[in-house]
Write a protein that holds these residues in place. Structure first.
Motif, mmCIF file in Angstrom:
data_model
loop_
_atom_site.group_PDB
_atom_site.id
_atom_site.type_symbol
_atom_site.label_atom_id
_atom_site.label_comp_id
_atom_site.label_asym_id
_atom_site.label_seq_id
_atom_site.Cartn_x
_atom_site.Cartn_y
_atom_site.Cartn_z
ATOM 1 N N SER A 7 12.222 21.994 7.834
ATOM 2 C CA SER A 7 11.624 20.750 7.367
ATOM 3 C C SER A 7 11.159 20.944 5.935
ATOM 4 N N GLY A 8 10.822 19.832 5.283
ATOM 5 C CA GLY A 8 10.263 19.908 3.946
ATOM 6 C C GLY A 8 11.207 19.520 2.838
ATOM 7 N N GLY A 9 12.460 19.249 3.183
ATOM 8 C CA GLY A 9 13.402 18.837 2.154
ATOM 9 C C GLY A 9 13.104 17.441 1.655
ATOM 10 N N GLY A 10 13.794 17.054 0.590
ATOM 11 C CA GLY A 10 13.602 15.725 0.043
ATOM 12 C C GLY A 10 14.136 15.633 -1.367
ATOM 13 N N LEU A 11 13.702 14.585 -2.050
ATOM 14 C CA LEU A 11 14.120 14.325 -3.423
ATOM 15 C C LEU A 11 12.999 14.725 -4.375
ATOM 16 N N VAL A 12 13.335 15.491 -5.388
ATOM 17 C CA VAL A 12 12.341 15.941 -6.352
ATOM 18 C C VAL A 12 12.981 15.937 -7.737
ATOM 19 N N GLN A 13 12.170 15.720 -8.747
ATOM 20 C CA GLN A 13 12.682 15.754 -10.115
ATOM 21 C C GLN A 13 12.824 17.197 -10.597
ATOM 22 N N ALA A 14 13.714 17.391 -11.539
ATOM 23 C CA ALA A 14 13.880 18.720 -12.132
ATOM 24 C C ALA A 14 12.545 19.213 -12.678
ATOM 25 N N GLY A 15 12.281 20.488 -12.425
ATOM 26 C CA GLY A 15 11.015 21.073 -12.832
ATOM 27 C C GLY A 15 9.947 21.019 -11.761
ATOM 28 N N GLY A 16 10.201 20.250 -10.722
ATOM 29 C CA GLY A 16 9.234 20.098 -9.651
ATOM 30 C C GLY A 16 9.311 21.209 -8.627
ATOM 31 N N SER A 17 8.522 21.055 -7.564
ATOM 32 C CA SER A 17 8.434 22.072 -6.514
ATOM 33 C C SER A 17 8.562 21.438 -5.141
ATOM 34 N N LEU A 18 9.022 22.224 -4.207
ATOM 35 C CA LEU A 18 9.043 21.858 -2.799
ATOM 36 C C LEU A 18 8.756 23.108 -1.994
ATOM 37 N N ARG A 19 8.185 22.914 -0.816
ATOM 38 C CA ARG A 19 8.034 24.027 0.111
ATOM 39 C C ARG A 19 8.742 23.675 1.409
ATOM 40 N N LEU A 81 9.750 28.707 2.370
ATOM 41 C CA LEU A 81 10.418 28.957 1.103
ATOM 42 C C LEU A 81 9.756 28.051 0.069
ATOM 43 N N GLN A 82 8.951 28.642 -0.789
ATOM 44 C CA GLN A 82 8.341 27.910 -1.879
ATOM 45 C C GLN A 82 9.328 27.882 -3.031
ATOM 46 N N MET A 83 9.674 26.692 -3.478
ATOM 47 C CA MET A 83 10.674 26.540 -4.531
ATOM 48 C C MET A 83 10.025 25.875 -5.733
ATOM 49 N N ASP A 84 9.986 26.576 -6.834
ATOM 50 C CA ASP A 84 9.380 26.072 -8.074
ATOM 51 C C ASP A 84 10.442 25.968 -9.166
ATOM 52 N N SER A 85 10.106 25.229 -10.209
ATOM 53 C CA SER A 85 11.015 25.058 -11.347
ATOM 54 C C SER A 85 12.408 24.665 -10.885
ATOM 55 N N LEU A 86 12.466 23.690 -10.017
ATOM 56 C CA LEU A 86 13.741 23.288 -9.445
ATOM 57 C C LEU A 86 14.664 22.678 -10.488
ATOM 58 N N THR A 91 20.376 21.544 -5.805
ATOM 59 C CA THR A 91 20.690 20.527 -4.815
ATOM 60 C C THR A 91 21.647 21.084 -3.767
ATOM 61 N N ALA A 92 21.239 21.010 -2.507
ATOM 62 C CA ALA A 92 22.026 21.596 -1.418
ATOM 63 C C ALA A 92 21.340 21.297 -0.095
ATOM 64 N N VAL A 93 22.019 21.656 0.979
ATOM 65 C CA VAL A 93 21.377 21.711 2.288
ATOM 66 C C VAL A 93 20.872 23.141 2.467
ATOM 67 N N TYR A 94 19.615 23.260 2.837
ATOM 68 C CA TYR A 94 18.973 24.556 2.971
ATOM 69 C C TYR A 94 18.808 24.901 4.450
ATOM 70 N N ARG A 118 17.909 18.824 3.720
ATOM 71 C CA ARG A 118 18.554 18.516 2.447
ATOM 72 C C ARG A 118 17.547 18.469 1.316
ATOM 73 N N VAL A 119 17.911 19.106 0.212
ATOM 74 C CA VAL A 119 17.107 19.082 -1.013
ATOM 75 C C VAL A 119 17.962 18.490 -2.128
ATOM 76 N N THR A 120 17.417 17.484 -2.783
ATOM 77 C CA THR A 120 18.101 16.861 -3.910
ATOM 78 C C THR A 120 17.194 16.927 -5.123
ATOM 79 N N VAL A 121 17.704 17.489 -6.197
ATOM 80 C CA VAL A 121 16.937 17.621 -7.430
ATOM 81 C C VAL A 121 17.582 16.726 -8.481
ATOM 82 N N SER A 122 16.826 15.749 -8.931
ATOM 83 C CA SER A 122 17.360 14.810 -9.924
ATOM 84 C C SER A 122 17.023 15.281 -11.335
ATOM 85 N N SER A 123 17.893 14.942 -12.265
ATOM 86 C CA SER A 123 17.686 15.373 -13.661
ATOM 87 C C SER A 123 16.875 14.357 -14.445
#
Length: 123
Positions: A7-19, A81-86, A91-94, A118-123
């Motif tokens: 769980s925890g996937g989603g849409l985030v802007q470049a430079g953002g973070s997700l866990r 999985l803490q993901m920073d500076s995305l 962008t992928a399925v994790y 799914r994690v999507t990182v927008s530019s």
């Protein structure tokens, strides 16, 4: 058997973070090494990070070293999985995976797999 649910996937802007979280059930979670992988459209599955079951030793792919951090909470049967500076390239399925050996995970193998988030990182 070990069941894994990410769980925890989603849409985030470049430079953002997700866990991301991966909740495990079934056999004793603390006996397994845990890993994170991803698969982007048209690409092969890629190893990202692994953590062993005993000392918490971690290993990372060069592509995410310094930006992603894997951790586990054996009491909660959960790996994170803490993901920073995305970046858009993240962008992928994790997927999370479990195996008795972190060496197997680093080699891209695992006994048990989740369905992915799914994690999507927008530019």
């Amino acid at each position: 058997q070990v069941q894994l649910v990410e769980s925890g996937g989603g849409l985030v802007q470049a430079g953002g973070s997700l866990r991301l979280s991966c909740a495990a059930s079934g056999r004793p979670f603390s006996s397994y090494a845990m890993g994170w992988f991803r698969q982007a459209p048209g690409k092969e599955r890629e190893f990202l990070a692994a953590i062993d079951w005993s000392r918490g030793t971690t290993n990372y792919a060069d592509s995410v070293k310094g930006r992603f951090t894997i951790s586990r909470d054996n009491a909660q049967n959960t790996v994170y999985l803490q993901m920073d500076s995305l970046k858009p390239g993240d962008t992928a399925v994790y997927y999370c995976a479990a195996d008795l050996s972190d060496i197997h995970l680093i080699a891209g193998r695992g006994n048990y797999w989740g369905e992915g988030t799914r994690v999507t990182v927008s530019s």
